[in-house]
Enzyme design. Structure first.
Site, PDB file in Angstrom:
ATOM      1  N   TYR A  68       0.827  -1.213   0.000  1.00 56.03           N
ATOM      2  CA  TYR A  68       0.000   0.000   0.000  1.00 56.03           C
ATOM      3  C   TYR A  68       0.862   1.264   0.000  1.00 56.03           C
ATOM      4  O   TYR A  68       0.497   2.270  -0.600  1.00 56.03           O
ATOM      5  CB  TYR A  68      -1.028  -0.022   1.135  1.00 56.03           C
ATOM      6  CG  TYR A  68      -2.235  -0.837   0.721  1.00 56.03           C
ATOM      7  CD1 TYR A  68      -3.224  -0.278  -0.072  1.00 56.03           C
ATOM      8  CD2 TYR A  68      -2.331  -2.179   1.048  1.00 56.03           C
ATOM      9  CE1 TYR A  68      -4.296  -1.025  -0.517  1.00 56.03           C
ATOM     10  CE2 TYR A  68      -3.404  -2.948   0.614  1.00 56.03           C
ATOM     11  CZ  TYR A  68      -4.383  -2.362  -0.171  1.00 56.03           C
ATOM     12  OH  TYR A  68      -5.428  -3.108  -0.623  1.00 56.03           O
ATOM     13  N   ARG A  71       1.790   1.726  -3.548  1.00 56.69           N
ATOM     14  CA  ARG A  71       0.664   2.239  -4.345  1.00 56.69           C
ATOM     15  C   ARG A  71       0.407   3.717  -4.036  1.00 56.69           C
ATOM     16  O   ARG A  71       0.100   4.501  -4.924  1.00 56.69           O
ATOM     17  CB  ARG A  71      -0.601   1.413  -4.082  1.00 56.69           C
ATOM     18  CG  ARG A  71      -0.587   0.116  -4.880  1.00 56.69           C
ATOM     19  CD  ARG A  71      -1.863  -0.654  -4.723  1.00 56.69           C
ATOM     20  NE  ARG A  71      -3.011   0.008  -5.307  1.00 56.69           N
ATOM     21  CZ  ARG A  71      -4.263  -0.300  -5.024  1.00 56.69           C
ATOM     22  NH1 ARG A  71      -4.526  -1.268  -4.156  1.00 56.69           N
ATOM     23  NH2 ARG A  71      -5.262   0.345  -5.590  1.00 56.69           N
ATOM     24  N   HIS A 129     -15.294   1.429  -2.578  1.00 56.62           N
ATOM     25  CA  HIS A 129     -14.209   0.565  -2.080  1.00 56.62           C
ATOM     26  C   HIS A 129     -13.228   1.289  -1.159  1.00 56.62           C
ATOM     27  O   HIS A 129     -12.124   0.812  -0.936  1.00 56.62           O
ATOM     28  CB  HIS A 129     -13.473  -0.087  -3.270  1.00 56.62           C
ATOM     29  CG  HIS A 129     -14.334  -1.053  -4.029  1.00 56.62           C
ATOM     30  ND1 HIS A 129     -14.049  -1.507  -5.293  1.00 56.62           N
ATOM     31  CD2 HIS A 129     -15.503  -1.657  -3.688  1.00 56.62           C
ATOM     32  CE1 HIS A 129     -14.995  -2.342  -5.693  1.00 56.62           C
ATOM     33  NE2 HIS A 129     -15.891  -2.444  -4.745  1.00 56.62           N
ATOM     34  N   CYS A 137      -8.116   2.783  12.149  1.00 55.97           N
ATOM     35  CA  CYS A 137      -7.493   2.079  13.270  1.00 55.97           C
ATOM     36  C   CYS A 137      -8.084   0.669  13.395  1.00 55.97           C
ATOM     37  O   CYS A 137      -9.295   0.491  13.313  1.00 55.97           O
ATOM     38  CB  CYS A 137      -7.718   2.861  14.572  1.00 55.97           C
ATOM     39  SG  CYS A 137      -6.997   2.012  15.995  1.00 55.97           S
ATOM     40  N   CYS A 140      -9.808   1.052  17.367  1.00 56.44           N
ATOM     41  CA  CYS A 140     -10.906   1.979  17.676  1.00 56.44           C
ATOM     42  C   CYS A 140     -11.622   2.499  16.431  1.00 56.44           C
ATOM     43  O   CYS A 140     -12.580   3.250  16.537  1.00 56.44           O
ATOM     44  CB  CYS A 140     -10.393   3.150  18.522  1.00 56.44           C
ATOM     45  SG  CYS A 140      -9.394   4.349  17.604  1.00 56.44           S
ATOM     46  N   SER A 203     -14.620  -3.371 -15.545  1.00 57.46           N
ATOM     47  CA  SER A 203     -14.794  -4.686 -16.162  1.00 57.46           C
ATOM     48  C   SER A 203     -16.173  -5.261 -15.837  1.00 57.46           C
ATOM     49  O   SER A 203     -16.551  -6.288 -16.400  1.00 57.46           O
ATOM     50  CB  SER A 203     -13.694  -5.632 -15.689  1.00 57.46           C
ATOM     51  OG  SER A 203     -13.696  -5.697 -14.278  1.00 57.46           O
ATOM     52  N   ALA A 245     -11.520   6.708 -21.881  1.00 67.38           N
ATOM     53  CA  ALA A 245     -12.375   7.666 -21.167  1.00 67.38           C
ATOM     54  C   ALA A 245     -11.912   9.112 -21.318  1.00 67.38           C
ATOM     55  O   ALA A 245     -12.735  10.016 -21.444  1.00 67.38           O
ATOM     56  CB  ALA A 245     -12.423   7.278 -19.691  1.00 67.38           C
TER      57      ALA A 245
HETATM   58  P1  OAD Z   1     -10.560  -3.676 -13.858  1.00 66.19           P
HETATM   59  O1  OAD Z   1      -9.083  -3.607 -13.920  1.00 66.19           O
HETATM   60  O2  OAD Z   1     -11.197  -4.979 -13.556  1.00 66.19           O
HETATM   61  O3  OAD Z   1     -11.178  -3.195 -15.256  1.00 66.19           O
HETATM   62  C1  OAD Z   1     -10.751  -2.013 -15.867  1.00 66.19           C
HETATM   63  C2  OAD Z   1     -11.644  -1.757 -17.071  1.00 66.19           C
HETATM   64  O4  OAD Z   1     -11.251  -0.510 -17.637  1.00 66.19           O
HETATM   65  C3  OAD Z   1     -11.553  -2.794 -18.178  1.00 66.19           C
HETATM   66  O5  OAD Z   1     -12.865  -3.167 -18.603  1.00 66.19           O
HETATM   67  C4  OAD Z   1     -10.807  -2.061 -19.297  1.00 66.19           C
HETATM   68  O6  OAD Z   1     -11.243  -2.481 -20.596  1.00 66.19           O
HETATM   69  C5  OAD Z   1     -11.205  -0.634 -19.046  1.00 66.19           C
HETATM   70  N1  OAD Z   1     -10.255   0.380 -19.525  1.00 66.19           N
HETATM   71  C6  OAD Z   1      -8.904   0.281 -19.670  1.00 66.19           C
HETATM   72  N2  OAD Z   1      -8.383   1.436 -20.105  1.00 66.19           N
HETATM   73  C7  OAD Z   1      -9.417   2.313 -20.224  1.00 66.19           C
HETATM   74  C8  OAD Z   1      -9.532   3.670 -20.617  1.00 66.19           C
HETATM   75  N3  OAD Z   1      -8.463   4.384 -20.976  1.00 66.19           N
HETATM   76  N4  OAD Z   1     -10.778   4.237 -20.621  1.00 66.19           N
HETATM   77  C9  OAD Z   1     -11.868   3.522 -20.263  1.00 66.19           C
HETATM   78  N5  OAD Z   1     -11.815   2.232 -19.877  1.00 66.19           N
HETATM   79  C10 OAD Z   1     -10.615   1.635 -19.865  1.00 66.19           C
HETATM   80  O7  OAD Z   1     -11.038  -2.523 -12.849  1.00 66.19           O
HETATM   81  P2  OAD Z   1     -12.425  -2.384 -12.076  1.00 66.19           P
HETATM   82  O8  OAD Z   1     -13.566  -2.852 -12.890  1.00 66.19           O
HETATM   83  O9  OAD Z   1     -12.461  -0.996 -11.557  1.00 66.19           O
HETATM   84  O10 OAD Z   1     -11.529  -3.724  -5.943  1.00 66.19           O
HETATM   85  O11 OAD Z   1     -12.196  -3.375 -10.875  1.00 66.19           O
HETATM   86  C11 OAD Z   1     -13.167  -3.486  -9.887  1.00 66.19           C
HETATM   87  C12 OAD Z   1     -12.538  -3.768  -8.565  1.00 66.19           C
HETATM   88  O12 OAD Z   1     -11.693  -4.921  -8.656  1.00 66.19           O
HETATM   89  C13 OAD Z   1     -11.593  -2.675  -8.067  1.00 66.19           C
HETATM   90  O13 OAD Z   1     -12.255  -1.607  -7.430  1.00 66.19           O
HETATM   91  C14 OAD Z   1     -10.745  -3.428  -7.093  1.00 66.19           C
HETATM   92  C15 OAD Z   1     -10.457  -4.665  -7.922  1.00 66.19           C
HETATM   93  O14 OAD Z   1     -10.125  -5.804  -7.210  1.00 66.19           O
HETATM   94  C16 OAD Z   1     -10.991  -3.684  -4.711  1.00 66.19           C
HETATM   95  O15 OAD Z   1      -9.822  -3.432  -4.536  1.00 66.19           O
HETATM   96  C17 OAD Z   1     -11.967  -3.961  -3.615  1.00 66.19           C
END
Ligand code: OAD
Length: 254
Positions: A68, A71, A129, A137, A140, A203, A245
């Protein structure tokens, strides 16, 4: 994406009284924040069960904090792109609720940048998320800002609670954990009241977030998807804009 497809999606958004926008990692890709499941996605090189579960943190808090900390450093150097800014402008204008799965804080930075001296509230996202730059913490549950570097060389140097001295953790939702009930309720409420759900850069594989557009569909609303790739949601979307995007959103919302 053809000009006709763009115009069709613009018309849907312009005709909508209420819009909910759901974003995922893809919206921040052009800001330099890695996605999770793409070719260079984080979950291709790291195992979520080692780094993003409560069990992993109990087993090895040093490893989890090291990840983390890394990141925070990486994301801390990123800035909002034209996609974040276009969404923030539209949300500040009213009639749009922003919901994000991202923990990177870039929607909030964009909201503050666009609002200037005005109140950014209407463009602040519901964060499903959690937030990468916030600590919680483990004893607490007090929340605190978490921006500085993390020293994960030994247990004694890990971030500690300013109130009770116990170990802090990042205030993000890990696999197997519940989402904040109030945030979840507000997100589904906004989707169930929306004429259009604009789904950007996700995704659509992770639940319950992936169900949010379904609440808009169930009340007779429509889905507009912005994503360079097909997702399980694509077939249910009225308009699909295949593109990045940061290019599509300014054209769609500008
Ligand atoms: P993903 O990495 O699963 O998916 C990213 C999506 O963004 C894919 O469908 C890509 O095709 C698309 N993509 C890539 N480049 C792009 C661009 N320039 N413009 C638009 N779209 C683009 O990410 P999430 O769907 O956000 O959770 O993942 C969901 C959750 O899974 C995250 O919040 C995280 C992860 O595990 C936690 O950490 C709890």
């Amino acid at each position: 994406m053809t000009p006709g497809e763009l115009e069709g999606a613009r018309a849907l958004l312009e005709g909508a009284r209420r819009v909910v926008a759901l974003t995922g990692a893809g919206i921040s890709a052009e800001s330099g924040v890695p996605t999770f499941r793409g070719e260079d996605g984080l979950w291709k090189s790291f195992r979520p069960e080692d780094l993003a579960t409560p069990e992993a943190f109990r087993r090895d808090p040093l490893l989890v904090w090291e990840w983390y900390g890394w990141r925070r450093e990486k994301v801390g150097a990123c800035t909002p792109n034209a996609g974040h800014l276009a969404l923030a402008r539209r949300a500040l204008g009213g009639g749009m609720t922003l919901v994000t799965q991202n923990v990177d804080g870039l929607h909030e930075t964009a909201a503050r940048a666009v609002a200037g001296a005005a109140d950014p509230e209407a463009a602040l996202p519901l964060e499903l998320h959690g937030a990468l730059f916030r600590n919680r913490c483990t004893r607490c549950a007090a929340l605190s800002e978490g921006r500085g570097p993390v020293d994960a060389s030994c247990l004694e140097t890990l971030p500690r609670c300013p109130s009770c001295g116990a170990l802090l953790r990042p205030d993000v939702v890990w696999f197997g954990e519940m989402l904040d009930a109030k945030v979840l309720q507000a997100s589904f409420g906004a989707a169930a009241a929306a004429d259009v759900c604009l789904v950007v850069g996700t995704s659509s594989l992770v639940y319950p977030a992936a169900s949010i557009p379904l609440a808009t569909l169930e009340r007779g609303g429509t889905v507009v998807e912005v994503n360079p790739h097909e997702t399980p949601l694509s077939s249910r979307a009225r308009a699909v804009l295949r593109g990045p995007a940061a290019q599509v959103l300014p054209a769609l919302l500008g």
